[in-house]
Design a protein around this motif. Structure first.
Motif, PDB file in Angstrom:
ATOM      1  N   PRO A 146      12.604 -15.344  70.920  1.00  0.00           N
ATOM      2  CA  PRO A 146      12.019 -15.403  72.261  1.00  0.00           C
ATOM      3  C   PRO A 146      11.843 -16.852  72.722  1.00  0.00           C
ATOM      4  O   PRO A 146      11.147 -17.627  72.063  1.00  0.00           O
ATOM      5  CB  PRO A 146      10.647 -14.723  72.069  1.00  0.00           C
ATOM      6  CG  PRO A 146      10.333 -14.851  70.617  1.00  0.00           C
ATOM      7  CD  PRO A 146      11.625 -15.006  69.868  1.00  0.00           C
ATOM      8  N   SER A 187      11.812 -16.890  84.147  1.00  0.00           N
ATOM      9  CA  SER A 187      11.856 -17.366  82.767  1.00  0.00           C
ATOM     10  C   SER A 187      11.759 -18.894  82.730  1.00  0.00           C
ATOM     11  O   SER A 187      11.732 -19.484  81.668  1.00  0.00           O
ATOM     12  CB  SER A 187      13.150 -16.916  82.105  1.00  0.00           C
ATOM     13  OG  SER A 187      14.227 -17.255  82.941  1.00  0.00           O
ATOM     14  N   ARG A 188      11.770 -19.531  83.911  1.00  0.00           N
ATOM     15  CA  ARG A 188      11.603 -20.985  83.975  1.00  0.00           C
ATOM     16  C   ARG A 188      10.527 -21.298  85.021  1.00  0.00           C
ATOM     17  O   ARG A 188      10.746 -21.111  86.217  1.00  0.00           O
ATOM     18  CB  ARG A 188      12.933 -21.650  84.360  1.00  0.00           C
ATOM     19  CG  ARG A 188      12.921 -23.147  84.193  1.00  0.00           C
ATOM     20  CD  ARG A 188      14.261 -23.758  84.584  1.00  0.00           C
ATOM     21  NE  ARG A 188      15.331 -23.442  83.665  1.00  0.00           N
ATOM     22  CZ  ARG A 188      16.090 -24.347  83.044  1.00  0.00           C
ATOM     23  NH1 ARG A 188      15.908 -25.623  83.274  1.00  0.00           N
ATOM     24  NH2 ARG A 188      17.051 -23.982  82.236  1.00  0.00           N
ATOM     25  N   MET A 199       8.342 -27.215  84.792  1.00  0.00           N
ATOM     26  CA  MET A 199       6.988 -27.605  84.380  1.00  0.00           C
ATOM     27  C   MET A 199       7.101 -28.115  82.948  1.00  0.00           C
ATOM     28  O   MET A 199       7.712 -27.462  82.101  1.00  0.00           O
ATOM     29  CB  MET A 199       6.036 -26.413  84.453  1.00  0.00           C
ATOM     30  CG  MET A 199       4.602 -26.781  84.163  1.00  0.00           C
ATOM     31  SD  MET A 199       3.449 -25.392  84.322  1.00  0.00           S
ATOM     32  CE  MET A 199       3.291 -25.207  86.079  1.00  0.00           C
TER      33      MET A 199
HETATM   34  N1  AQP Z   1       8.667 -24.675  82.328  1.00  0.00           N
HETATM   35  C1  AQP Z   1       8.921 -23.734  81.444  1.00  0.00           C
HETATM   36  N2  AQP Z   1       9.143 -22.462  81.833  1.00  0.00           N
HETATM   37  C2  AQP Z   1       9.392 -21.479  80.921  1.00  0.00           C
HETATM   38  N3  AQP Z   1       9.411 -21.696  79.593  1.00  0.00           N
HETATM   39  C3  AQP Z   1       9.189 -22.956  79.159  1.00  0.00           C
HETATM   40  N4  AQP Z   1       9.145 -23.490  77.925  1.00  0.00           N
HETATM   41  C4  AQP Z   1       8.877 -24.825  78.036  1.00  0.00           C
HETATM   42  N5  AQP Z   1       8.750 -25.169  79.316  1.00  0.00           N
HETATM   43  C5  AQP Z   1       8.929 -24.036  80.048  1.00  0.00           C
HETATM   44  C6  AQP Z   1       9.343 -22.726  76.706  1.00  0.00           C
HETATM   45  O1  AQP Z   1       8.217 -22.965  75.855  1.00  0.00           O
HETATM   46  C7  AQP Z   1       8.654 -22.908  74.497  1.00  0.00           C
HETATM   47  C8  AQP Z   1       8.117 -24.102  73.774  1.00  0.00           C
HETATM   48  O2  AQP Z   1       8.669 -25.289  74.333  1.00  0.00           O
HETATM   49  P1  AQP Z   1       8.660 -26.614  73.482  1.00  0.00           P
HETATM   50  O3  AQP Z   1       7.290 -27.043  73.263  1.00  0.00           O
HETATM   51  O4  AQP Z   1       9.377 -26.417  72.243  1.00  0.00           O
HETATM   52  O5  AQP Z   1       9.447 -27.695  74.257  1.00  0.00           O
HETATM   53  P2  AQP Z   1      10.036 -27.929  75.659  1.00  0.00           P
HETATM   54  O6  AQP Z   1      10.895 -26.818  76.114  1.00  0.00           O
HETATM   55  O7  AQP Z   1      10.717 -29.222  75.563  1.00  0.00           O
HETATM   56  O8  AQP Z   1       8.720 -28.000  76.528  1.00  0.00           O
HETATM   57  P3  AQP Z   1       8.338 -29.039  77.604  1.00  0.00           P
HETATM   58  O9  AQP Z   1       7.046 -28.652  78.163  1.00  0.00           O
HETATM   59  O10 AQP Z   1       9.447 -29.236  78.556  1.00  0.00           O
HETATM   60  O11 AQP Z   1       8.091 -30.340  76.778  1.00  0.00           O
HETATM   61  P4  AQP Z   1       8.650 -31.772  77.047  1.00  0.00           P
HETATM   62  O12 AQP Z   1       7.973 -32.259  78.267  1.00  0.00           O
HETATM   63  O13 AQP Z   1       8.222 -32.515  75.803  1.00  0.00           O
HETATM   64  O14 AQP Z   1      10.107 -31.660  77.199  1.00  0.00           O
HETATM   65  C9  AQP Z   1      10.175 -22.843  74.501  1.00  0.00           C
HETATM   66  O15 AQP Z   1      10.590 -21.507  74.237  1.00  0.00           O
HETATM   67  C10 AQP Z   1      10.544 -23.229  75.908  1.00  0.00           C
HETATM   68  O16 AQP Z   1      11.715 -22.586  76.332  1.00  0.00           O
END
Ligand code: AQP
Length: 333
Positions: A146, A187-188, A199
């Motif tokens: 997931p 989903s985003r 975000m």
């Molecule tokens: N904006 C988002 N919308 C939907 N899902 C999201 N995920 C992250 N941002 C969104 C999902 O959250 C899970 C964990 O994410 P992560 O911590 O492994 O890293 P990421 O995707 O790199 O999160 P961020 O917030 O965007 O961090 P930074 O700013 O460090 O790059 C994942 O399943 C991700 O899909």
């Protein structure tokens, strides 16, 4: 038959509504189904692909566990652990980096976004991040992963790596080919300041996201200040495609309340955003406030959080060390 679930969250602080609606909410639902075996990993090796303050990282690892528990994940019914404590992850990542092709990694859009203009200065870890992610998933014979929509491409890469390894070493079905589990709608989750940007934890402006530790007043203030366009609320679904900020806010409201888009649009059609924003703030406060209160409570229970991690590490290590042993045999070590 139950699913073997694996997913990870980086302990990089500021866990937000996107992480919750895109991933953690789904973890909780999958964990509630007794048929499934769930593993939720705090991916600290991934976190250091960009600079981290060691002290903050240590706190963020605990805060991520606290967020899992506060969101409703049952530590008794799942394995929760941090990646760095199970050495098979790093080992498998190296072996799989000899299977993965440069051409495949060069196509990864997340690296391009995160490395920005100055790719030469990005760490090698940031570049090979998806190979480590493949190792995480494949070590546990995971059948379903997931994730938020932003991770879809990495999961496709994981499937390619698994297939190539199975073919190269003629070990049909050794690595299971995992399926992504991505929410069908919304989903985003996008930034509150720009409907075209995801975000994100690392975005400088705190007003761009709802943190899972935000208090009621902060949530209300952020929604009040959230960007919208000058038009009144949309009157049909087609309008949403051209109005990214409206689409994002309505999507968040729909995900939180379970109300259909059509119904939300019908209820607020032609009205001012302010009335809708009041309803959205309320839905957010109802969902996030109990989580935020629980996270803060759990952060005072360090021993409890550490115990969850150490027990999870033991269980994860049992599974992963058996798989890496077989990988060694297959590659000829
Ligand atoms: N904006 C988002 N919308 C939907 N899902 C999201 N995920 C992250 N941002 C969104 C999902 O959250 C899970 C964990 O994410 P992560 O911590 O492994 O890293 P990421 O995707 O790199 O999160 P961020 O917030 O965007 O961090 P930074 O700013 O460090 O790059 C994942 O399943 C991700 O899909």
């Amino acid at each position: 038959m139950g699913k073997k679930i694996f997913s990870g969250v980086q302990p990089t602080g500021n866990l937000h509504l996107g992480n919750y609606l895109g991933a953690i909410k789904n973890f909780v639902e999958l964990n509630n189904d007794n048929e499934n075996d769930c593993i939720f990993c705090v991916v600290d090796l991934h976190a250091i692909t960009i600079n981290q303050d060691p002290k903050e990282l240590r706190n963020n690892i605990r805060e991520t566990v606290a967020t899992f528990i506060a969101s409703g994940i049952d530590a008794e019914k799942s394995i929760i652990f941090n990646q760095s404590q199970v050495s098979a992850h790093s080992e498998a990542a190296w072996i799989l980096s000899c299977t993965a092709r440069m051409g495949w990694l060069n196509r990864m859009t997340q690296f391009k976004e995160k490395a920005g203009k100055d790719k030469e200065k990005a760490s090698i870890g940031l570049y090979s991040y998806p190979v480590l992610m493949a190792a995480d998933i494949l070590l546990y014979d995971s059948t379903h992963v997931p994730v938020g929509d932003d991770q879809k491409q990495h999961l496709e890469l994981c499937r390619d790596i698994a297939q190539k390894f199975n073919n190269d070493f003629n070990v049909n079905d050794f690595f299971k080919i995992p399926e992504p589990l991505i929410q069908k709608e919304f989903s985003r989750i996008m930034s509150l300041k720009d409907g075209l940007k995801k975000m994100s934890k690392s975005e400088l402006s705190d007003l761009s996201r709802i943190n899972l530790t935000d208090e009621k007043d902060q949530i209300i203030n952020k929604i009040k200040k959230a960007k919208t366009d000058p038009l009144p609320m949309p009157s049909n679904i087609d309008e949403l495609e051209k109005r990214p900020e409206a689409k994002n806010l309505i999507g968040i409201y729909s995900s939180l309340t379970g109300l259909k888009l059509e119904k939300i649009i019908k209820d607020f059609s032609g009205k001012n955003f302010s009335e809708f924003k009041e309803n959205l703030s309320q839905a957010l406060v109802d969902k996030i406030n109990p989580i935020s209160v629980e996270i803060k409570k759990l952060l005072n229970e360090k021993n409890y959080l550490d115990k969850i991690l150490s027990e999870g590490c033991k269980k994860a290590n049992d599974i992963a060390s058996r798989k890496i042993k077989k990988i060694h045999e297959i590659v000829g070590f």
